[in-house]
Write a protein that holds these residues in place. Structure first.
Motif, PDB file in Angstrom:
ATOM      1  N   ILE A 144     -17.342 -14.418  -7.350  1.00 41.09           N
ATOM      2  CA  ILE A 144     -16.000 -14.471  -6.765  1.00 41.09           C
ATOM      3  C   ILE A 144     -15.039 -13.626  -7.581  1.00 41.09           C
ATOM      4  CG2 ILE A 144     -14.046 -15.967  -6.229  1.00 41.09           C
ATOM      5  CD1 ILE A 144     -16.384 -16.214  -4.274  1.00 41.09           C
ATOM      6  N   SER A 145     -15.141 -13.692  -8.886  1.00 41.55           N
ATOM      7  CA  SER A 145     -14.263 -12.907  -9.758  1.00 41.55           C
ATOM      8  C   SER A 145     -14.426 -11.413  -9.506  1.00 41.55           C
ATOM      9  CB  SER A 145     -14.570 -13.222 -11.218  1.00 41.55           C
ATOM     10  OG  SER A 145     -13.774 -12.432 -12.088  1.00 41.55           O
ATOM     11  N   LYS A 146     -15.668 -10.979  -9.297  1.00 38.74           N
ATOM     12  CA  LYS A 146     -15.950  -9.559  -9.126  1.00 38.74           C
ATOM     13  C   LYS A 146     -15.708  -9.086  -7.698  1.00 38.74           C
ATOM     14  CE  LYS A 146     -19.726  -6.185  -9.583  1.00 38.74           C
ATOM     15  NZ  LYS A 146     -21.160  -5.992  -9.949  1.00 38.74           N
ATOM     16  N   SER A 147     -16.064  -9.906  -6.711  1.00 42.02           N
ATOM     17  CA  SER A 147     -16.092  -9.423  -5.326  1.00 42.02           C
ATOM     18  C   SER A 147     -15.232 -10.219  -4.356  1.00 42.02           C
ATOM     19  CB  SER A 147     -17.542  -9.430  -4.810  1.00 42.02           C
ATOM     20  OG  SER A 147     -18.391  -8.683  -5.644  1.00 42.02           O
ATOM     21  N   GLY A 148     -14.568 -11.262  -4.815  1.00 31.33           N
ATOM     22  CA  GLY A 148     -13.799 -12.108  -3.917  1.00 31.33           C
ATOM     23  C   GLY A 148     -12.725 -11.353  -3.164  1.00 31.33           C
ATOM     24  N   PHE A 149     -12.072 -10.422  -3.843  1.00 29.73           N
ATOM     25  CA  PHE A 149     -10.985  -9.697  -3.180  1.00 29.73           C
ATOM     26  C   PHE A 149     -11.513  -8.764  -2.097  1.00 29.73           C
ATOM     27  CE2 PHE A 149     -12.249  -6.590  -6.292  1.00 29.73           C
ATOM     28  CZ  PHE A 149     -11.910  -5.345  -5.750  1.00 29.73           C
ATOM     29  N   THR A 150     -12.720  -8.202  -2.276  1.00 28.60           N
ATOM     30  CA  THR A 150     -13.288  -7.354  -1.229  1.00 28.60           C
ATOM     31  C   THR A 150     -13.743  -8.197  -0.041  1.00 28.60           C
ATOM     32  OG1 THR A 150     -15.516  -7.383  -2.198  1.00 28.60           O
ATOM     33  CG2 THR A 150     -14.030  -5.624  -2.901  1.00 28.60           C
ATOM     34  N   MET A 151     -14.147  -9.449  -0.309  1.00 26.74           N
ATOM     35  CA  MET A 151     -14.472 -10.365   0.784  1.00 26.74           C
ATOM     36  C   MET A 151     -13.232 -10.621   1.635  1.00 26.74           C
ATOM     37  SD  MET A 151     -16.769 -13.166  -1.293  1.00 26.74           S
ATOM     38  CE  MET A 151     -18.218 -12.702  -2.248  1.00 26.74           C
ATOM     39  N   LEU A 152     -12.092 -10.803   0.986  1.00 26.89           N
ATOM     40  CA  LEU A 152     -10.846 -11.010   1.722  1.00 26.89           C
ATOM     41  C   LEU A 152     -10.429  -9.749   2.470  1.00 26.89           C
ATOM     42  CD1 LEU A 152      -8.497 -13.163  -0.549  1.00 26.89           C
ATOM     43  CD2 LEU A 152      -9.735 -13.857   1.498  1.00 26.89           C
ATOM     44  N   ASP A 153     -10.560  -8.595   1.828  1.00 28.92           N
ATOM     45  CA  ASP A 153     -10.239  -7.325   2.498  1.00 28.92           C
ATOM     46  C   ASP A 153     -11.003  -7.194   3.809  1.00 28.92           C
ATOM     47  OD1 ASP A 153      -8.346  -6.172   0.842  1.00 28.92           O
ATOM     48  OD2 ASP A 153      -9.809  -5.113  -0.392  1.00 28.92           O
ATOM     49  N   SER A 154     -12.313  -7.435   3.745  1.00 28.18           N
ATOM     50  CA  SER A 154     -13.162  -7.290   4.920  1.00 28.18           C
ATOM     51  C   SER A 154     -12.784  -8.312   5.988  1.00 28.18           C
ATOM     52  CB  SER A 154     -14.637  -7.463   4.536  1.00 28.18           C
ATOM     53  OG  SER A 154     -15.010  -6.544   3.543  1.00 28.18           O
ATOM     54  N   TRP A 155     -12.546  -9.528   5.569  1.00 33.06           N
ATOM     55  CA  TRP A 155     -12.194 -10.621   6.488  1.00 33.06           C
ATOM     56  C   TRP A 155     -10.891 -10.326   7.213  1.00 33.06           C
ATOM     57  CZ3 TRP A 155      -8.127 -14.304   5.646  1.00 33.06           C
ATOM     58  CH2 TRP A 155      -8.142 -15.404   6.505  1.00 33.06           C
ATOM     59  N   ILE A 156      -9.884  -9.837   6.488  1.00 31.79           N
ATOM     60  CA  ILE A 156      -8.604  -9.481   7.104  1.00 31.79           C
ATOM     61  C   ILE A 156      -8.770  -8.298   8.046  1.00 31.79           C
ATOM     62  CG2 ILE A 156      -6.262  -8.601   6.665  1.00 31.79           C
ATOM     63  CD1 ILE A 156      -6.424 -10.018   3.917  1.00 31.79           C
ATOM     64  N   ALA A 157      -9.459  -7.259   7.567  1.00 30.28           N
ATOM     65  CA  ALA A 157      -9.583  -6.022   8.329  1.00 30.28           C
ATOM     66  C   ALA A 157     -10.225  -6.252   9.688  1.00 30.28           C
ATOM     67  CB  ALA A 157     -10.383  -4.989   7.531  1.00 30.28           C
ATOM     68  N   LEU A 158     -11.297  -7.035   9.730  1.00 33.30           N
ATOM     69  CA  LEU A 158     -11.988  -7.233  10.996  1.00 33.30           C
ATOM     70  C   LEU A 158     -11.140  -7.984  12.019  1.00 33.30           C
ATOM     71  CD1 LEU A 158     -14.471  -6.064   9.619  1.00 33.30           C
ATOM     72  CD2 LEU A 158     -15.834  -7.875  10.678  1.00 33.30           C
ATOM     73  N   GLN A 159     -10.189  -8.797  11.548  1.00 31.61           N
ATOM     74  CA  GLN A 159      -9.318  -9.522  12.481  1.00 31.61           C
ATOM     75  C   GLN A 159      -8.249  -8.617  13.093  1.00 31.61           C
ATOM     76  OE1 GLN A 159      -8.231 -13.720  11.154  1.00 31.61           O
ATOM     77  NE2 GLN A 159      -9.143 -12.917   9.273  1.00 31.61           N
ATOM     78  N   VAL A 160      -7.744  -7.662  12.325  1.00 27.43           N
ATOM     79  CA  VAL A 160      -6.586  -6.891  12.789  1.00 27.43           C
ATOM     80  C   VAL A 160      -6.912  -5.475  13.241  1.00 27.43           C
ATOM     81  CG1 VAL A 160      -5.036  -8.221  11.305  1.00 27.43           C
ATOM     82  CG2 VAL A 160      -5.966  -6.060  10.462  1.00 27.43           C
ATOM     83  N   LEU A 161      -8.142  -5.019  13.065  1.00 31.15           N
ATOM     84  CA  LEU A 161      -8.485  -3.634  13.399  1.00 31.15           C
ATOM     85  C   LEU A 161      -8.083  -3.215  14.822  1.00 31.15           C
ATOM     86  CD1 LEU A 161     -11.946  -2.937  11.721  1.00 31.15           C
ATOM     87  CD2 LEU A 161      -9.769  -1.784  11.282  1.00 31.15           C
ATOM     88  N   PRO A 162      -8.220  -4.062  15.839  1.00 30.44           N
ATOM     89  CA  PRO A 162      -7.837  -3.612  17.177  1.00 30.44           C
ATOM     90  C   PRO A 162      -6.344  -3.338  17.338  1.00 30.44           C
ATOM     91  CG  PRO A 162      -9.314  -5.503  17.304  1.00 30.44           C
ATOM     92  CD  PRO A 162      -8.873  -5.380  15.875  1.00 30.44           C
ATOM     93  N   THR A 163      -5.527  -3.768  16.366  1.00 31.31           N
ATOM     94  CA  THR A 163      -4.072  -3.674  16.519  1.00 31.31           C
ATOM     95  C   THR A 163      -3.406  -2.685  15.574  1.00 31.31           C
ATOM     96  OG1 THR A 163      -3.548  -5.435  14.918  1.00 31.31           O
ATOM     97  CG2 THR A 163      -4.070  -6.115  17.169  1.00 31.31           C
ATOM     98  N   VAL A 164      -4.166  -2.059  14.664  1.00 32.78           N
ATOM     99  CA  VAL A 164      -3.537  -1.213  13.650  1.00 32.78           C
ATOM    100  C   VAL A 164      -4.092   0.204  13.673  1.00 32.78           C
ATOM    101  CG1 VAL A 164      -3.006  -3.128  12.098  1.00 32.78           C
ATOM    102  CG2 VAL A 164      -5.165  -1.916  11.854  1.00 32.78           C
ATOM    103  N   LYS A 165      -3.236   1.155  13.339  1.00 32.63           N
ATOM    104  CA  LYS A 165      -3.657   2.555  13.178  1.00 32.63           C
ATOM    105  C   LYS A 165      -4.166   2.723  11.752  1.00 32.63           C
ATOM    106  CE  LYS A 165      -1.883   7.317  13.333  1.00 32.63           C
ATOM    107  NZ  LYS A 165      -2.946   7.851  14.200  1.00 32.63           N
ATOM    108  N   VAL A 166      -5.410   3.155  11.637  1.00 34.36           N
ATOM    109  CA  VAL A 166      -6.050   3.265  10.327  1.00 34.36           C
ATOM    110  C   VAL A 166      -5.945   4.673   9.758  1.00 34.36           C
ATOM    111  CG1 VAL A 166      -8.235   3.002   9.082  1.00 34.36           C
ATOM    112  CG2 VAL A 166      -7.610   1.364  10.855  1.00 34.36           C
ATOM    113  N   GLY A 167      -6.029   5.686  10.625  1.00 34.15           N
ATOM    114  CA  GLY A 167      -5.921   7.056  10.150  1.00 34.15           C
ATOM    115  C   GLY A 167      -7.239   7.773  10.026  1.00 34.15           C
TER     116      GLY A 167
END
Length: 496
Positions: free
Chosen positions: A220-243
């Protein structure tokens, strides 16, 4: 995934840092004499209209130009249009909205007597509840729902209880972050800011919000934040411009909702971590707020991941960009002087109270929130028929219609803010600046408002600006200047 989060950021959730001044005037104030006007704009032909608007929004124009051009075309800051997501694989989503793009019309989004907020956090589209334990978490509940009262009060209480460890935990984690950045600069000549920033935010916020210490789990210390990044990204991808390169972005990111199973493994590890390490918070949710353990855990993770970690990742990135902007030449020296005059270079003197005395630091934070609000879009659905007021007209809104406000434009309303396109670090200083806080809406309500169970204002409305002020104060206690370029820190000059 962190790189994707960085691109998403580039396209831009007990402690009171707000002065006690009058709250924002109600939307109906001085509106009775305004002419009633038919809402201009059109949704276009079925299927074709939404697809055309979607391509403009993501591909040909981008969100800000999309809304600007429609203001010009309709000669109005209130108009009908479509916003993503749309056809082909969003058959249950209605993209039709009434855009409200001036301060006066925007305020209707926060009047809970005339609008409701059930399932409209990111518009008519709602990510699968599988992302949140098959539960509708607080952010998707309307104030009329009894569960909203329980969860909102639990969140407010959680933040209040964290106040005793907020500052020392933050300073300790910042020490680690800056040491990492200095080491990277020494080795490579520059340090990408996003990675150490997110590592700092994850460990700091996890401790303060859930009570769990990330150091107890190596994974969790090493990878927890990337788990959150992925979890957030997959929820909002249909609504945001990524570039990304078009049309690939349209085909692969905006055409369908991503399934939870892609991030299920990481999310379940975070759930298990909070269940094991956040027992005090879970017990409090059960005994004091009549929540189940499951409701407590998944709402804590949503607050931590979506609201706190996701919001601060975007906001702190904007803070660093504002410090680096050539148009703000000399601001680092001014901020440093204010910090040093108040508390010198001793980080043990940092506190909620002392940063409230730093008028320029706070104003710089508020101006960053005005120009680059962490959540650019706000939505609300009409609870009943009502007349919506802009600066110059009234419009009839029907029950069930979805209202959409794009904050980066609303916060540049020339009828409220002087030189609205300019970043003015001292805009929110002195009496005039304090009065403008009535119209700073980054938190789903005015900065002078108070979050409670009867509204949808962010429970951390006061914690966010004061935490950003602490971040800046700590930086200028430690360094005379920080050189930032294209998302990287290339040099730091230690305090002399």
């Amino acid at each position: 995934m962190s790189a994707m989060m960085a691109r998403m950021m580039g396209t831009s959730p007990g402690i009171s840092s707000s002065p006690s001044i009058a709250s924002s005037p109600p939307p109906s104030s001085q509106s009775s004499s305004l002419p009633v006007r038919t809402i201009p704009g059109s949704y276009g032909w079925p299927l074709l209209g939404p697809i055309s608007d979607r391509l403009d929004y993501f591909w040909f124009q981008g969100p800000e130009t999309f809304f600007k051009k429609r203001i010009e075309k309709n000669k109005s800051t209130v108009f009908r249009t479509n916003v993503p997501p749309t056809f082909p694989l969003f058959l249950g989503v209605n993209p039709n909205v009434v855009a409200v793009l001036d301060v006066k019309s925007f305020t209707h989004l926060f009047d809970m007597e005339i609008v409701e907020k059930a399932n409209v956090l990111v518009g008519d589209f709602m990510p699968s509840t599988k992302f949140t334990g098959d539960l509708r978490v607080c952010a998707y509940l309307d104030t009329s729902e009894s569960k909203h009262t329980q969860l909102k009060n639990f969140t407010i209480d959680t933040l209040k209880r964290s106040s005793s460890i907020w500052v020392p935990t933050m300073v300790s984690k910042l020490d680690t972050m800056w040491e990492t950045i200095e080491s990277d600069i020494s080795k490579s000549g520059s340090a990408a800011a996003l990675l150490p920033l997110q590592q700092f935010l994850f460990s700091f916020l996890t401790k303060c919000i859930t009570g769990a210490d990330t150091s107890t789990s190596q994974e969790i210390s090493k990878s927890g934040f990337t788990m959150l990044d992925s979890w957030i990204a997959l929820q909002v991808l249909p609504t945001v411009k990524v570039g990304l390169f078009q049309p690939l972005e349209e085909i692969f990111l905006h055409s369908f909702a991503y399934p939870f199973w892609l991030v299920k493994g990481g999310y379940n590890k975070l759930v298990e971590f909070v269940e094991k390490q956040g027992t005090e918070a879970i017990q409090r949710g059960e005994t004091q707020f009549n929540l189940t353990a499951k409701e407590t855990v998944h709402n804590l993770l949503f607050i931590l991941g979506f609201n706190a970690f996701g919001g601060f990742s975007i906001f702190f990135n904007s803070l660093l960009s504002s410090l680096a902007d050539d148009k703000n030449d000399g601001i680092q020296e001014k901020l440093r002087n204010e910090v040093r005059e108040k508390i010198g270079t001793d980080s043990s003197k940092l506190s909620f109270e002392v940063v409230k005395e730093m008028e320029l630091v706070q104003s710089f934070v508020y101006e960053t929130l005005r120009i680059n609000p962490p959540v650019p879009l706000q939505y609300a659905r009409a609870r009943k028929d009502f007349k919506l007021a802009s600066h110059d007209s009234l419009y009839e809104i029907k029950k069930g219609e979805l209202l959409c406000g794009y904050q980066p434009l609303v916060m540049r309303d020339s009828k409220v803010f002087d030189n609205p396109e300019n970043f003015e670090p001292g805009r929110f200083t002195q009496e005039k600046g304090k009065e403008l806080l009535n119209y700073l809406y980054w938190s789903n309500g005015p900065q002078t408002g108070s979050p409670n169970e009867a509204n949808k204002q962010c429970p951390a409305k006061d914690y966010v600006p004061v935490t950003a002020s602490l971040f800046l104060a700590n930086m200028f206690q430690r360094y005379d200047s920080v050189t930032i370029s294209s998302g990287s820190i290339t040099a730091v000059k230690k305090a002399s």
